[in-house]
Design an enzyme around this catalytic site. Structure first.
Site, PDB file in Angstrom:
ATOM      1  N   TYR A 199       0.852  -1.188   0.000  1.00 34.35           N
ATOM      2  CA  TYR A 199       0.000   0.000   0.000  1.00 34.35           C
ATOM      3  C   TYR A 199       0.888   1.237   0.000  1.00 34.35           C
ATOM      4  O   TYR A 199       1.825   1.327   0.783  1.00 34.35           O
ATOM      5  CB  TYR A 199      -0.889  -0.004   1.241  1.00 34.35           C
ATOM      6  CG  TYR A 199      -1.766   1.225   1.396  1.00 34.35           C
ATOM      7  CD1 TYR A 199      -2.842   1.451   0.533  1.00 34.35           C
ATOM      8  CD2 TYR A 199      -1.536   2.150   2.416  1.00 34.35           C
ATOM      9  CE1 TYR A 199      -3.651   2.573   0.672  1.00 34.35           C
ATOM     10  CE2 TYR A 199      -2.346   3.271   2.567  1.00 34.35           C
ATOM     11  CZ  TYR A 199      -3.398   3.474   1.693  1.00 34.35           C
ATOM     12  OH  TYR A 199      -4.202   4.584   1.846  1.00 34.35           O
ATOM     13  N   LYS A 210       4.557   9.156   8.696  1.00 34.13           N
ATOM     14  CA  LYS A 210       4.293   8.595  10.024  1.00 34.13           C
ATOM     15  C   LYS A 210       5.256   9.095  11.103  1.00 34.13           C
ATOM     16  O   LYS A 210       5.094  10.218  11.557  1.00 34.13           O
ATOM     17  CB  LYS A 210       4.201   7.071   9.915  1.00 34.13           C
ATOM     18  CG  LYS A 210       3.024   6.694   8.968  1.00 34.13           C
ATOM     19  CD  LYS A 210       2.544   5.279   8.971  1.00 34.13           C
ATOM     20  CE  LYS A 210       1.230   5.185   8.212  1.00 34.13           C
ATOM     21  NZ  LYS A 210       1.222   4.373   7.022  1.00 34.13           N
ATOM     22  N   ASP A 217       9.348   2.698  -0.406  1.00 35.28           N
ATOM     23  CA  ASP A 217       8.330   3.391   0.378  1.00 35.28           C
ATOM     24  C   ASP A 217       8.539   3.012   1.837  1.00 35.28           C
ATOM     25  O   ASP A 217       8.135   1.933   2.272  1.00 35.28           O
ATOM     26  CB  ASP A 217       6.933   3.007  -0.115  1.00 35.28           C
ATOM     27  CG  ASP A 217       5.834   3.724   0.659  1.00 35.28           C
ATOM     28  OD1 ASP A 217       6.163   4.473   1.611  1.00 35.28           O
ATOM     29  OD2 ASP A 217       4.645   3.534   0.321  1.00 35.28           O
TER      30      ASP A 217
END
Ligand SMILES: *Cc1c(COP(=O)(O)O)cnc(C)c1O
Length: 428
Positions: free
Chosen positions: A142, A265, A237
């Protein structure tokens, strides 16, 4: 007094599905989402006043736990001096230097406001730099809700059986090639066939959106080699894994340097922030110097950057990472033991401050293996743990997160709750 149920019912009237991000709706596990009231350290309290040990940590950012004093102070101080200017500030330079110092592969970096923006921009600059269109992604990975990357995606998209989204014209995903995570042959074949048309390969170097999955040995090395050979940009990523699996992300653990890295994050300390960076010759293609446009009204927002800096300074302090990793390993071991005692097929592993719990005898190694773990057992486990005051992600396709504030007391309570939960599942 509002409670979880009444708030959820009312929210559904005004907010689609009652939530601002799909996984929060408990769709995969059923029941009423828990409305949060406050958090401190490893603990959170819902609006009913019930306390939980939190292993979601806002889906990764809160490696210092909730309401860390230095972060809170940094937020107040920054806000008092003006929340946003839309002009450069010294703190952004400090953050950029810190990221460049931490990652050997990053020479220049831009700050954005979310992980989605980071991956979207990384793909764009990779295409602009190479002048090519095609990109490769992997099933179950994702990368935020970027149109061209929302194909066979993990996390919420996977949880709700919509790995690909409506509302995205085929033309937008026509140049996205999806490969199976960990399949060496498929990777070599696609480079043989399309090598000189490939702008970029984007991967979660440790997958955390189809539960927690490590790549096979040398898989990332092969990827690096194939990209070098064909002039394809390798994008890691690390929005989730950056400052989570190690201080230099997964790329540090596996000793493979990507051309571009995306972050998010943890680097925002609980406020909205992302970043993308890497080779200077690629990053210099960005406007205004270069032809690739990318911008953001709130990019490098002073309050978010202050929260991020206050977080990273603590994460980089001596002993921090060993300590949080040691706890996480003990947690995974405790859960594994609880599984053994109960006779339920369960395995668990820790990587840095992330952990996976799998209802299968061995750790899944691919998307299809993750999907074939026992979903029914997970669902039961989730609700039993919630009942016992342990807050896990409401989907078996998510990784777990710990913080530096999780200690022996939380460990004992969690393992005890798991023993009780598993015993009940074994009897049912
Ligand atoms: C969370 C995540 C994103 C998206 O970040 P947002 O801030 O939610 O847009 C992208 N990639 C990975 C690997 C993630 O875990």
């Amino acid at each position: 007094m509002p409670n979880n149920r009444s708030l959820y019912e009312k929210s559904q009237v005004f907010i689609p599905s009652g939530v601002n991000s799909p996984v929060r709706a408990f769709g995969a596990v059923g029941g009423t989402p828990v409305f949060m009231d406050k958090g401190k350290g490893p603990l959170i309290w819902d609006v009913n006043g019930k306390c939980y040990i939190d292993y979601v940590c806002s889906w990764g950012p809160l490696i210092l736990g909730h309401a860390n004093e230095q972060v809170t102070e940094a937020i107040f101080e920054a806000a008092r001096n003006g929340a946003t200017f839309g002009a450069p500030t010294e703190r952004e330079l400090e953050m950029a230097q810190l990221l460049v110092d931490s990652f050997g592969s990053i020479q220049k970096v831009r700050l954005v406001s979310s992980g989605t923006e980071a991956t979207m921009s990384a793909i764009r600059v990779a295409r602009g730099y190479t002048g090519r269109k095609k990109i490769i992604k992997f099933e179950g990975c994702y990368h935020g809700h970027v149109d061209s990357l929302l194909v066979k995606a993990g996390s919420g998209a996977l949880t709700f059986g919509q790995p690909s989204s409506a509302g995205i014209p085929e033309a937008v995903t026509a140049d996205t090639i999806v490969l199976s995570f960990g399949d060496f042959q498929a990777l070599e074949d696609i480079f043989t066939k399309h090598g000189d048309e490939l702008a970029a390969v984007i991967i979660e170097p440790i997958a955390g959106n189809m539960n927690l999955i490590k790549p096979p040995t040398d898989y990332l090395k092969l990827m690096r080699k194939l990209c070098d050979h064909s002039g394809t940009i390798l994008i890691f990523d690390e929005v989730m894994t950056g400052f989570r699996v190690g201080l230099e992300g997964a790329q540090g653990l596996f000793d493979v340097q990507p051309d571009l890295t995306t972050l998010g994050k943890v680097i925002g300390g609980g406020l909205p922030m992302g970043a993308f960076g890497g080779r200077a010759d690629i990053m210099d293609k960005l406007a205004p110097e270069g032809p690739v446009y990318q911008a953001g009204t709130l990019s490098g927002n002073p309050v978010a950057v202050a929260a991020g800096l206050a977080t990273l300074r603590q994460v980089l302090s001596p002993g921090f990472f060993n300590s949080v990793s040691r706890f996480t390993k003990k947690l995974a071991d405790g859960l594994t033991q609880a599984g053994k005692k109960s006779g339920i097929k369960l395995s668990s592993q820790a990587i840095g401050s992330m952990f996976g719990v799998y209802f299968s005898e061995t750790f899944p190694q691919s998307f299809s293996e993750s999907v074939s773990t026992d979903q029914k057992a997970f669902k039961q486990f989730f609700h039993e743990m919630l009942e016992h005051g342990v807050y896990l992600a409401p989907s078996s396709f998510e990784a777990g997160f710990t913080s530096i504030t999780h200690g022996q007391e939380e460990l004992d309570k969690t393992v005890f709750a798991a023993q009780k939960a598993l015993k009940k599942i074994a009897q049912s």
